[in-house]
Design an enzyme around this catalytic site. Structure first.
Site, PDB file in Angstrom:
ATOM      1  N   GLU A  88       0.679  -1.369  -0.087  1.00 52.41           N
ATOM      2  CA  GLU A  88      -0.076   0.162   0.087  1.00 52.41           C
ATOM      3  C   GLU A  88       0.751   1.203   0.149  1.00 52.41           C
ATOM      4  OE1 GLU A  88      -3.202   0.276  -0.395  1.00 52.41           O
ATOM      5  OE2 GLU A  88      -4.015  -1.803  -0.394  1.00 52.41           O
ATOM      6  N   SER A 346     -31.084 -27.253  52.514  1.00 54.42           N
ATOM      7  CA  SER A 346     -30.292 -27.671  53.864  1.00 54.42           C
ATOM      8  C   SER A 346     -29.240 -26.769  53.733  1.00 54.42           C
ATOM      9  CB  SER A 346     -30.161 -29.197  54.264  1.00 54.42           C
ATOM     10  OG  SER A 346     -31.227 -29.790  54.168  1.00 54.42           O
TER      11      SER A 346
END
Length: 707
Positions: A88, A346
């Site tokens: 690029e 419990s």
């Protein structure tokens, strides 16, 4: 023109040029201040939540519904960076934002061939376009050049590259190399192969034309062209480029990672940072979700499950599964079941025993008759509807007998249990319409949450000092001494010994004393099999599991021992070996470790209370004060006192002789009705406890101040 006139003219020309340069520079500076680069898109990134090692757990869409993640150049494959620049903008590190050589080349190519062959946009100009998208016109190109110069003036090359790596388009709503790498390859961009890097260099050139899931042939052709350029420009060797061309391309776009859905929702609700750091262990979270999902599926449609795994010493949550399947509406997947108030069955029993031991109402070797009992209209029975006869409280707890637990709570008072949970920062929720607690809370007639239970059991493991668990990495760790008093160390130690001998499920019969990890655990099943619980702790970890229907309907098979406990043990199997022992070799100060014969007479049998009260004739002040239990006349609860070598302790009420404890450790000797003398170690907070001959207690919390 004379030499003098000529020289003066040159000077005027130079001065004029200087003035022009200064004017242009001044205009540029003013324009830069008036029209700074708009970084709105760069700042609007996806919020992410990461595990303790930095791996991505989950990401959220940006405000404009894009997957856009911030990224550092160091987090991206160097091959990708080199390939991007080679293709690029080869002179990226040399130009000032605009490359005049690229412009001349583009003009020459266009003049020769009669069409645009190569572009002249630098990476900096592309960044300008990504920040402020415009139609492709000549004027837009001029603006991009100006913005590129401005960006180069303001930012370093690395910062400009970061903007490109964050905003470059990769198809659909994917922006930035990290989002693209995760969506197309399921990996972080630092791990890209050359072939993958080449595809990601190609995609921004035409994101829709080169999408591999829609145009695979064009994607392959463009990728291979990028690889050829990379080889020509010495980024890759010819051999590596050829090998990379043989790599397959993805045929579909992956979904973004979504782990710990409930935990991540909770974290981002409290922290708006772009990156939220959690305490979760990535691999443990993955495995925990698999285990809880399997457990829920085995129990049937509409069933949920949740779990918490945390470190005891620091309070750090290592895994949090808030629901069986975050994306399944039939299982209420987006509802946080770790914070849903449910009946614990419990699972509260250990804290009733701890309170009884803490207040010298009973001892683990105290014998109690497990037989039919009636407390008003309440007549508890055991789970299997049988009776054990005379048993020690140690065995009553490990076997989870119902009658003894209710008898202890009856002696303590249900409100005292609620107060203890409130003081520990884990309040219980009474059923709707209930104004005062009853004895049924011993068997689950009250509401609590999985997170609170995990916190409370971690408190037992820490010797009675409880603090909230922490999910955000930024939260402070649990202090060494804890900030909430749950019970004294001796009582916590007693309970841990009992729970460590709880019978394991059939699938986990290996004895924790003979090789496997030693675990203290308790299960619970609420009325109608609506909730199954299993909470356990080892030397280093606490694991809490819940199973049931999120809508509260009965769930056949959702018992604590049959469904929740196996999942809990599987989670323990994932954890590293403990570095701390579950029970230390030496009992904590104040613990009575002998047999029943070593206990005070009043603690040997729970149902045979001393007859001192009966011997009182009911007349006089002594009889009146004995009815109300002991109290501290000095120092009273909440007092602040200057520390001294000796401080008086005056006790009234109850039945002497008394036993005095300081921070859970007994003071030698007994105390008469007149009181005693206490010799403190120094300044700080202390808790004084007095126990009378009936086992009734009073407590005074005082702060000793430096003189």
């Amino acid at each position: 023109m004379t030499p003098g006139n000529w020289g003066a003219g040159v000077l005027r020309a130079i001065a004029g040029m200087g003035i022009c340069v200064l004017a242009v520079a001044g205009f540029a500076i003013a324009a830069d201040r008036v029209f700074p680069p708009d970084l709105t898109r760069f700042d609007d990134i996806s919020q992410t939540v990461v595990a303790r090692d930095g791996r991505l757990l989950r990401a959220y869409l940006s405000d404009d519904q894009a997957w856009r993640f911030t990224v550092e150049t160091a987090d991206v494959s160097q091959t990708y960076i080199d390939m991007l620049i080679a293709v690029e903008d080869r002179r990226f590190f040399d130009h000032a934002g605009v490359d005049p050589f690229a412009i001349l080349r583009a003009v020459a190519d266009a003049s020769t061939r009669g069409r645009v062959v190569s572009g002249a946009s630098t990476l900096t100009m592309q960044v300008a376009r990504l920040l402020e998208p415009r139609p492709r016109t000549l004027w837009s190109k001029i603006v991009e050049m100006g913005r590129a110069l401005q960006l180069e003036w303001r930012y370093s090359k690395d910062e400009i590259l970061r903007i490109y790596l964050t905003l470059a388009p990769f198809g659909g709503n994917l922006e930035g190399v990290r989002a693209a790498s995760l969506a197309w390859f399921g990996k972080e961009p630092r791990h890209l192969t050359p072939g993958q890097a080449a595809l990601l260099v190609a995609l921004p050139q035409s994101p829709n034309a080169f999408r591999p899931d829609r145009a695979p042939d064009r994607a392959v052709a463009r990728r291979n062209r990028i690889l050829s350029i990379a080889a020509e420009r010495d980024v890759l060797s010819d051999r590596r480029a050829t090998e990379a061309q043989a790599e397959p391309i993805p045929t579909r776009r992956r979904d973004m990672t979504l782990l710990a859905g409930i935990a991540t929702d909770r974290l981002v609700a409290e922290d708006q940072s772009s990156i939220v750091f959690s305490t979760l262990d990535y691999d443990l979270q993955v495995s925990s979700e698999e285990i809880l999902g399997q457990s829920a599926r085995l129990l049937g449609a509409g069933t949920g499950a949740a779990a918490i795994v945390a470190e005891i010493e620091s309070g750090t949550i290592r895994a949090l599964v808030g629901s069986a399947d975050y994306l399944d509406p039939d299982r209420a997947g987006m509802v946080d079941q770790t914070r849903a108030v449910r009946s614990p069955g419990s699972a509260l029993k250990p804290f009733i025993y701890a309170m009884a031991f803490d207040r010298f109402v009973a001892h683990p070797r105290t014998v109690i008759a497990d037989r039919p009992r009636r407390f008003g209209a309440f007549a508890p029975v055991n789970f299997d509807r049988s009776w054990a006869g005379d048993v020690s409280l140690h065995d009553a707890l490990r076997l989870s007998l119902n009658g003894p637990a209710v008898a202890l709570l009856d002696r303590l008072g249900p409100q005292q249990l609620l107060n203890a949970f409130e003081n520990a920062g884990t309040p219980l929720t009474l059923p709707p319409g209930t104004t005062s607690p009853g004895l049924a809370i011993a068997l689950g007639g009250v509401g609590t949450t999985l997170e609170d239970l995990a916190t409370l059991y971690a408190g037992l493991a820490r010797g009675g000092a409880s603090d909230p668990l922490r999910l955000a990495a930024s939260s402070p760790e649990v202090p060494e001494t804890g900030s909430s008093f749950l019970t004294n160390p001796a009582a916590a130690w007693y309970v841990t010994r009992s729970l460590s001998e709880t019978p394991r499920p059939l699938a986990y019969r290996q004895d924790g004393h003979e090789g496997g990890r030693r675990i203290a655990f308790k299960t619970g099943t609420s009325h109608g099999y609506r909730d199954g619980w299993a909470i356990g702790y080892s030397g280093d970890f606490v694991v809490a599991v819940w199973v049931g229907r999120p809508d509260g309907a009965p769930c056949p098979g959702c018992s604590g021992i049959g469904a929740a406990a196996p999942a809990m043990f599987r989670l323990f199997d994932l954890l590293p070996a403990d570095t701390h022992a579950l029970l230390t070799a030496a009992a904590p100060a104040g613990a009575i470790t002998g047999g029943p014969a070593d206990l005070p007479v009043r603690l040997r049998h729970f149902d045979r209370r001393d007859t001192i009260m009966a011997s009182l004739d009911g007349g006089g002040a002594d009889g009146a004060t004995a009815m109300h239990g002991p109290r501290f006349d000095f120092p009273v609860d909440g007092t602040e006192i200057m520390v001294a070598p000796a401080l008086p302790v005056r006790i009234a009420g109850g039945i002497p002789p008394y036993r005095l404890l300081v921070d859970g450790a007994p003071v030698s000797g007994t105390v008469g009705r007149g009181g005693s003398v206490w010799r403190p170690d120094g300044p700080g907070r202390s808790i004084l406890t007095v126990v009378d001959a009936e086992g009734r207690t009073a407590r005074s919390r005082i702060d000793l101040l430096d003189p």
